[in-house]
Design a protein around this motif. Sequence first.
Motif, PDB file in Angstrom:
ATOM      1  N   HIS A  78       0.827  -1.210   0.000  1.00  0.00           N
ATOM      2  CA  HIS A  78       0.000   0.000   0.000  1.00  0.00           C
ATOM      3  C   HIS A  78       0.865   1.266   0.000  1.00  0.00           C
ATOM      4  CE1 HIS A  78      -4.030  -1.672   0.287  1.00  0.00           C
ATOM      5  NE2 HIS A  78      -3.617  -2.515   1.218  1.00  0.00           N
ATOM      6  N   VAL A  79       2.004   1.225   0.673  1.00  0.00           N
ATOM      7  CA  VAL A  79       2.877   2.397   0.761  1.00  0.00           C
ATOM      8  C   VAL A  79       3.605   2.646  -0.556  1.00  0.00           C
ATOM      9  CG1 VAL A  79       4.984   3.286   1.847  1.00  0.00           C
ATOM     10  CG2 VAL A  79       3.184   2.290   3.258  1.00  0.00           C
ATOM     11  N   ARG A  80       3.837   1.589  -1.317  1.00  0.00           N
ATOM     12  CA  ARG A  80       4.686   1.692  -2.505  1.00  0.00           C
ATOM     13  C   ARG A  80       4.251   2.793  -3.466  1.00  0.00           C
ATOM     14  NH1 ARG A  80       3.914  -2.861  -4.304  1.00  0.00           N
ATOM     15  NH2 ARG A  80       5.496  -3.943  -3.085  1.00  0.00           N
ATOM     16  N   ILE A  81       2.954   2.975  -3.665  1.00  0.00           N
ATOM     17  CA  ILE A  81       2.494   3.967  -4.633  1.00  0.00           C
ATOM     18  C   ILE A  81       2.840   5.391  -4.203  1.00  0.00           C
ATOM     19  CG2 ILE A  81       0.609   2.501  -5.434  1.00  0.00           C
ATOM     20  CD1 ILE A  81      -1.314   4.280  -3.810  1.00  0.00           C
ATOM     21  N   TRP A  82       3.147   5.570  -2.900  1.00  0.00           N
ATOM     22  CA  TRP A  82       3.482   6.896  -2.396  1.00  0.00           C
ATOM     23  C   TRP A  82       4.988   7.149  -2.371  1.00  0.00           C
ATOM     24  CZ3 TRP A  82      -0.468  10.077  -2.145  1.00  0.00           C
ATOM     25  CH2 TRP A  82      -1.743   9.542  -1.939  1.00  0.00           C
ATOM     26  N   LEU A  83       5.786   6.157  -2.758  1.00  0.00           N
ATOM     27  CA  LEU A  83       7.238   6.318  -2.680  1.00  0.00           C
ATOM     28  C   LEU A  83       7.771   7.486  -3.515  1.00  0.00           C
ATOM     29  CD1 LEU A  83       8.497   2.614  -2.614  1.00  0.00           C
ATOM     30  CD2 LEU A  83       8.268   4.221  -0.710  1.00  0.00           C
ATOM     31  N   PRO A  84       7.276   7.722  -4.734  1.00  0.00           N
ATOM     32  CA  PRO A  84       7.769   8.892  -5.477  1.00  0.00           C
ATOM     33  C   PRO A  84       7.528  10.205  -4.742  1.00  0.00           C
ATOM     34  CG  PRO A  84       6.660   7.381  -6.961  1.00  0.00           C
ATOM     35  CD  PRO A  84       6.394   6.887  -5.560  1.00  0.00           C
ATOM     36  N   ALA A  85       6.340  10.330  -4.131  1.00  0.00           N
ATOM     37  CA  ALA A  85       6.039  11.564  -3.391  1.00  0.00           C
ATOM     38  C   ALA A  85       6.927  11.685  -2.158  1.00  0.00           C
ATOM     39  CB  ALA A  85       4.561  11.588  -2.978  1.00  0.00           C
ATOM     40  N   LEU A  86       7.125  10.560  -1.455  1.00  0.00           N
ATOM     41  CA  LEU A  86       7.985  10.589  -0.272  1.00  0.00           C
ATOM     42  C   LEU A  86       9.423  10.916  -0.650  1.00  0.00           C
ATOM     43  CD1 LEU A  86       6.616   7.441   1.625  1.00  0.00           C
ATOM     44  CD2 LEU A  86       6.313   9.843   2.271  1.00  0.00           C
ATOM     45  N   LEU A  87       9.898  10.374  -1.769  1.00  0.00           N
ATOM     46  CA  LEU A  87      11.249  10.669  -2.224  1.00  0.00           C
ATOM     47  C   LEU A  87      11.385  12.148  -2.575  1.00  0.00           C
ATOM     48  CD1 LEU A  87      14.075   9.780  -3.025  1.00  0.00           C
ATOM     49  CD2 LEU A  87      13.187   9.155  -5.276  1.00  0.00           C
ATOM     50  N   ALA A  88      10.363  12.706  -3.237  1.00  0.00           N
ATOM     51  CA  ALA A  88      10.406  14.125  -3.595  1.00  0.00           C
ATOM     52  C   ALA A  88      10.454  15.005  -2.345  1.00  0.00           C
ATOM     53  CB  ALA A  88       9.196  14.485  -4.453  1.00  0.00           C
ATOM     54  N   LEU A  89       9.682  14.637  -1.331  1.00  0.00           N
ATOM     55  CA  LEU A  89       9.657  15.418  -0.096  1.00  0.00           C
ATOM     56  C   LEU A  89      10.982  15.328   0.666  1.00  0.00           C
ATOM     57  CD1 LEU A  89       6.074  14.546   1.204  1.00  0.00           C
ATOM     58  CD2 LEU A  89       6.864  16.785   0.421  1.00  0.00           C
ATOM     59  N   SER A  90      11.672  14.192   0.543  1.00  0.00           N
ATOM     60  CA  SER A  90      12.892  13.969   1.319  1.00  0.00           C
ATOM     61  C   SER A  90      14.168  14.257   0.536  1.00  0.00           C
ATOM     62  CB  SER A  90      12.936  12.517   1.830  1.00  0.00           C
ATOM     63  OG  SER A  90      12.983  11.616   0.723  1.00  0.00           O
ATOM     64  N   ALA A  91      14.033  14.670  -0.737  1.00  0.00           N
ATOM     65  CA  ALA A  91      15.218  14.907  -1.570  1.00  0.00           C
ATOM     66  C   ALA A  91      16.081  16.021  -0.980  1.00  0.00           C
ATOM     67  CB  ALA A  91      14.788  15.270  -2.989  1.00  0.00           C
ATOM     68  N   ASN A  92      17.350  15.711  -0.689  1.00  0.00           N
ATOM     69  CA  ASN A  92      18.225  16.721  -0.089  1.00  0.00           C
ATOM     70  C   ASN A  92      19.691  16.443  -0.397  1.00  0.00           C
ATOM     71  OD1 ASN A  92      18.604  14.464   1.449  1.00  0.00           O
ATOM     72  ND2 ASN A  92      17.919  15.358   3.376  1.00  0.00           N
ATOM     73  N   SER A  93      19.966  15.701  -1.438  1.00  0.00           N
ATOM     74  CA  SER A  93      21.358  15.360  -1.728  1.00  0.00           C
ATOM     75  C   SER A  93      21.690  15.646  -3.191  1.00  0.00           C
ATOM     76  CB  SER A  93      21.631  13.886  -1.394  1.00  0.00           C
ATOM     77  OG  SER A  93      20.701  13.038  -2.052  1.00  0.00           O
ATOM     78  N   ARG A  94      21.306  16.822  -3.659  1.00  0.00           N
ATOM     79  CA  ARG A  94      21.544  17.214  -5.052  1.00  0.00           C
ATOM     80  C   ARG A  94      23.036  17.410  -5.334  1.00  0.00           C
ATOM     81  NH1 ARG A  94      18.183  20.558  -8.849  1.00  0.00           N
ATOM     82  NH2 ARG A  94      19.613  21.394 -10.422  1.00  0.00           N
ATOM     83  N   ILE A  95      23.769  17.932  -4.364  1.00  0.00           N
ATOM     84  CA  ILE A  95      25.193  18.224  -4.547  1.00  0.00           C
ATOM     85  C   ILE A  95      26.024  16.999  -4.179  1.00  0.00           C
ATOM     86  CG2 ILE A  95      27.092  19.753  -3.931  1.00  0.00           C
ATOM     87  CD1 ILE A  95      24.775  21.109  -5.401  1.00  0.00           C
ATOM     88  N   HIS A  96      27.012  16.686  -5.014  1.00  0.00           N
ATOM     89  CA  HIS A  96      27.929  15.583  -4.724  1.00  0.00           C
ATOM     90  C   HIS A  96      29.344  16.018  -5.074  1.00  0.00           C
ATOM     91  CE1 HIS A  96      29.353  11.512  -4.127  1.00  0.00           C
ATOM     92  NE2 HIS A  96      29.929  11.535  -5.319  1.00  0.00           N
ATOM     93  N   GLN A  97      30.232  15.971  -4.058  1.00  0.00           N
ATOM     94  CA  GLN A  97      31.619  16.393  -4.234  1.00  0.00           C
ATOM     95  C   GLN A  97      31.706  17.815  -4.800  1.00  0.00           C
ATOM     96  OE1 GLN A  97      34.415  14.806  -3.163  1.00  0.00           O
ATOM     97  NE2 GLN A  97      32.966  13.399  -2.208  1.00  0.00           N
ATOM     98  N   GLY A  98      30.816  18.672  -4.279  1.00  0.00           N
ATOM     99  CA  GLY A  98      30.847  20.072  -4.667  1.00  0.00           C
ATOM    100  C   GLY A  98      30.275  20.357  -6.036  1.00  0.00           C
ATOM    101  N   VAL A  99      29.679  19.364  -6.686  1.00  0.00           N
ATOM    102  CA  VAL A  99      29.154  19.526  -8.034  1.00  0.00           C
ATOM    103  C   VAL A  99      27.637  19.318  -8.023  1.00  0.00           C
ATOM    104  CG1 VAL A  99      29.192  18.642 -10.396  1.00  0.00           C
ATOM    105  CG2 VAL A  99      31.315  18.752  -9.070  1.00  0.00           C
ATOM    106  N   ASP A 100      26.900  20.192  -8.729  1.00  0.00           N
ATOM    107  CA  ASP A 100      25.457  20.039  -8.864  1.00  0.00           C
ATOM    108  C   ASP A 100      25.182  18.918  -9.865  1.00  0.00           C
ATOM    109  OD1 ASP A 100      22.733  20.228  -9.325  1.00  0.00           O
ATOM    110  OD2 ASP A 100      22.728  22.408  -9.190  1.00  0.00           O
ATOM    111  N   THR A 101      24.573  17.835  -9.398  1.00  0.00           N
ATOM    112  CA  THR A 101      24.346  16.667 -10.251  1.00  0.00           C
ATOM    113  C   THR A 101      23.142  16.817 -11.176  1.00  0.00           C
ATOM    114  OG1 THR A 101      22.904  15.586  -8.629  1.00  0.00           O
ATOM    115  CG2 THR A 101      25.299  15.193  -8.429  1.00  0.00           C
TER     116      THR A 101
END
Length: 210
Positions: free
Chosen positions: A157-180
């Motif tokens: 039941h939770v699986r269908i909400w995973l994209p929304a949960l991932l979007a809300l929790s996204a916080n690791s755009r930068i890697h090694q000082g570079v915008d990915t």
Amino acid sequence: MGATCSTGSTAGRYESTTPTVGVEEEFILVDPTSWLPSTDNAAVAETASTLGLDLQLELSCCQVETNSPVCQSIDELRTHLIDMRRLAAKAAELNGCRLLAVGAPLSGPSRFEISDSPRYRQMGEHFGALAAEQSICGCHIHVGVADQVEAVQVCNHVRIWLPALLALSANSRIHQGVDTDFASWRAIQWGSPHLSGACADFMLLVSALG
């Protein structure tokens, strides 16, 4: 969030209609001046033990983890989380570093030393560079359910909400000082196909994994 499927999980099983809950929190150890990662997790864990806290090592030598007991209420959980954070922070300070919870990767080396434990050494050998690049904190919330069948049903039941949960929790755009250009680079690094099915299928998979 995790729905437990065995008695060995953080949240355990429950016999009432109220789910139990347990939380794991990961922290990064950093130098208080440079704010670069500090690879003293074994020493910090040893100090924490003398303070009455069972502080766990994490995959990277610059990380530690707290584990709450199985709790019957949010108030009980909150009390444990505050106490564990306070003791972990004190143990870090006594070892000349600071405790930091952050989702975005820190500046520092491109590879991190793997903690000296059989499990993490095996992960390092299996995942290679993916394991050595990890220095991001996670917060794992385990909710106890009645049995394995219900656990799989909850996950389905939770699986269908995973994209929304991932979007809300996204916080690791930068890697090694570079915008990915990805909102969550960690999700790209550790992404894998989602598995689904009935509880019997899940247990068959667990048995196959050994």
